[in-house]
Motif scaffolding. Sequence first.
Motif, short mmCIF file in Angstrom:
data_model
loop_
_atom_site.label_atom_id
_atom_site.label_comp_id
_atom_site.label_asym_id
_atom_site.label_seq_id
_atom_site.Cartn_x
_atom_site.Cartn_y
_atom_site.Cartn_z
N GLY A 120 13.59 4.81 -0.38
CA GLY A 120 14.47 5.43 -1.36
C GLY A 120 15.79 5.93 -0.84
O GLY A 120 16.48 6.70 -1.51
N GLN A 121 16.21 5.47 0.36
CA GLN A 121 17.46 5.96 0.92
C GLN A 121 18.65 5.64 0.02
O GLN A 121 19.48 6.51 -0.27
CB GLN A 121 17.69 5.36 2.32
CG GLN A 121 16.78 5.91 3.39
CD GLN A 121 15.45 5.18 3.44
OE1 GLN A 121 15.15 4.31 2.61
NE2 GLN A 121 14.63 5.51 4.42
N ASN A 165 18.42 7.18 -3.69
CA ASN A 165 18.86 8.57 -3.78
C ASN A 165 20.32 8.67 -4.20
O ASN A 165 20.73 9.65 -4.85
CB ASN A 165 18.66 9.27 -2.43
CG ASN A 165 18.90 10.75 -2.50
OD1 ASN A 165 18.45 11.42 -3.43
ND2 ASN A 165 19.62 11.28 -1.53
N PHE A 166 21.13 7.68 -3.84
CA PHE A 166 22.53 7.66 -4.25
C PHE A 166 22.69 7.06 -5.63
O PHE A 166 23.53 7.50 -6.42
CB PHE A 166 23.37 6.88 -3.23
CG PHE A 166 23.58 7.62 -1.94
CD1 PHE A 166 24.64 8.51 -1.79
CD2 PHE A 166 22.71 7.46 -0.89
CE1 PHE A 166 24.84 9.20 -0.62
CE2 PHE A 166 22.89 8.15 0.30
CZ PHE A 166 23.95 9.03 0.44
N LEU A 167 21.88 6.06 -5.93
CA LEU A 167 21.99 5.39 -7.23
C LEU A 167 21.67 6.33 -8.39
O LEU A 167 22.28 6.23 -9.46
CB LEU A 167 21.07 4.17 -7.26
CG LEU A 167 21.47 3.02 -6.33
CD1 LEU A 167 20.36 1.99 -6.25
CD2 LEU A 167 22.77 2.38 -6.81
N THR A 174 15.49 1.92 -11.27
CA THR A 174 14.15 1.46 -10.90
C THR A 174 14.19 0.96 -9.46
O THR A 174 15.08 0.18 -9.10
CB THR A 174 13.68 0.31 -11.82
OG1 THR A 174 13.66 0.76 -13.17
CG2 THR A 174 12.28 -0.16 -11.43
N GLY A 175 13.24 1.38 -8.67
CA GLY A 175 13.12 0.89 -7.30
C GLY A 175 11.96 -0.08 -7.19
O GLY A 175 10.89 0.18 -7.74
N LEU A 176 12.17 -1.19 -6.51
CA LEU A 176 11.10 -2.17 -6.30
C LEU A 176 10.93 -2.44 -4.82
O LEU A 176 11.92 -2.63 -4.10
CB LEU A 176 11.42 -3.48 -7.04
CG LEU A 176 10.39 -4.61 -6.88
CD1 LEU A 176 10.25 -5.40 -8.17
CD2 LEU A 176 10.77 -5.57 -5.73
N ASP A 177 9.68 -2.46 -4.38
CA ASP A 177 9.38 -2.80 -3.00
C ASP A 177 7.96 -3.35 -2.93
O ASP A 177 7.10 -2.97 -3.74
CB ASP A 177 9.51 -1.57 -2.09
CG ASP A 177 9.76 -1.96 -0.64
OD1 ASP A 177 10.93 -1.92 -0.21
OD2 ASP A 177 8.79 -2.31 0.06
N ALA A 178 7.71 -4.22 -1.95
CA ALA A 178 6.38 -4.81 -1.80
C ALA A 178 5.43 -3.93 -0.99
O ALA A 178 4.23 -4.18 -0.96
CB ALA A 178 6.49 -6.18 -1.15
N VAL A 228 12.60 10.50 -3.98
CA VAL A 228 13.49 10.43 -5.15
C VAL A 228 12.63 10.31 -6.41
O VAL A 228 12.47 9.24 -7.00
CB VAL A 228 14.44 9.21 -5.05
CG1 VAL A 228 15.57 9.33 -6.10
CG2 VAL A 228 15.03 9.07 -3.66
N PRO A 229 12.04 11.40 -6.86
CA PRO A 229 11.12 11.35 -8.00
C PRO A 229 11.77 11.03 -9.32
O PRO A 229 11.07 10.69 -10.29
CB PRO A 229 10.51 12.76 -8.00
CG PRO A 229 11.52 13.62 -7.30
CD PRO A 229 12.14 12.75 -6.26
N SER A 230 13.07 11.12 -9.43
CA SER A 230 13.74 10.88 -10.71
C SER A 230 13.86 9.40 -11.05
O SER A 230 14.18 9.05 -12.20
CB SER A 230 15.14 11.51 -10.70
OG SER A 230 15.93 11.00 -9.65
N ALA A 231 13.60 8.52 -10.09
CA ALA A 231 13.64 7.08 -10.36
C ALA A 231 12.26 6.57 -10.74
O ALA A 231 11.25 7.23 -10.50
CB ALA A 231 14.17 6.33 -9.14
#
Length: 212
Positions: free
Chosen positions: A57-58, A61-63, A71-75, A87-90
């Motif tokens: 979430g580095q 945190n700026f977005l 929305t953050g996506l990761d495998a 970054v709980p707000s995403a």
Amino acid sequence: MATILRDWSYKYQWLYDGISRLAALSVGGESNFRQLALQGLTIEQNTQILDLCCGSGQATNFLVKYSQNVTGLDASPLSINRAKKNVPSAKYVEAFAEDMPFSNNQFDLVHTSAALHEMNSEQLKQIIQEVYRILKPGGIFTFVDFHRPVNILFWPGFAIFLWLFETETSWNFINTNILELLQEVGFYLVDTDSPKPLLYAGGSLQIVQVKK
């Protein structure tokens, strides 16, 4: 290629964050680095943003400072869990970038930071196609990633960094014509007056902004 430091950097967030901050000094620090790919873009509070390969979430945190719809996506489930805490707000989705569980034309902006170099050539093509699919017409794909240094003074430090922390895919990436791959799918440069990526840190970093 790569050393045990690569595994440690993914296992221990404090080490990953420390490495990121150290590497970012070449462009004026962590804050500047995370916002390089966003420069010149118009982002509003309702802009639908995907932080692709969001890690811990580095960049997310700026977005979230720009939009309420990130929305953050990761495998990696480890990275997703860390990002939720950081970054709980995403919103977050655990999935592969080359097979994203999103509908067509869903996002206004897709962002990724120093992640595409992790992919082999086939994955890279699939990811570009997926990004094109999920972007709305007129949507923007923006990213920062490695580039072959154009200043010879940056080559020793760049090569050592890749040897310590990266794999063969990084070397393949810097030898790939990424703009050609993007244009083959249908993307075109946001700034048509500048037909090349923006380069930083002696050319060892590139910023690419393309539009669907």
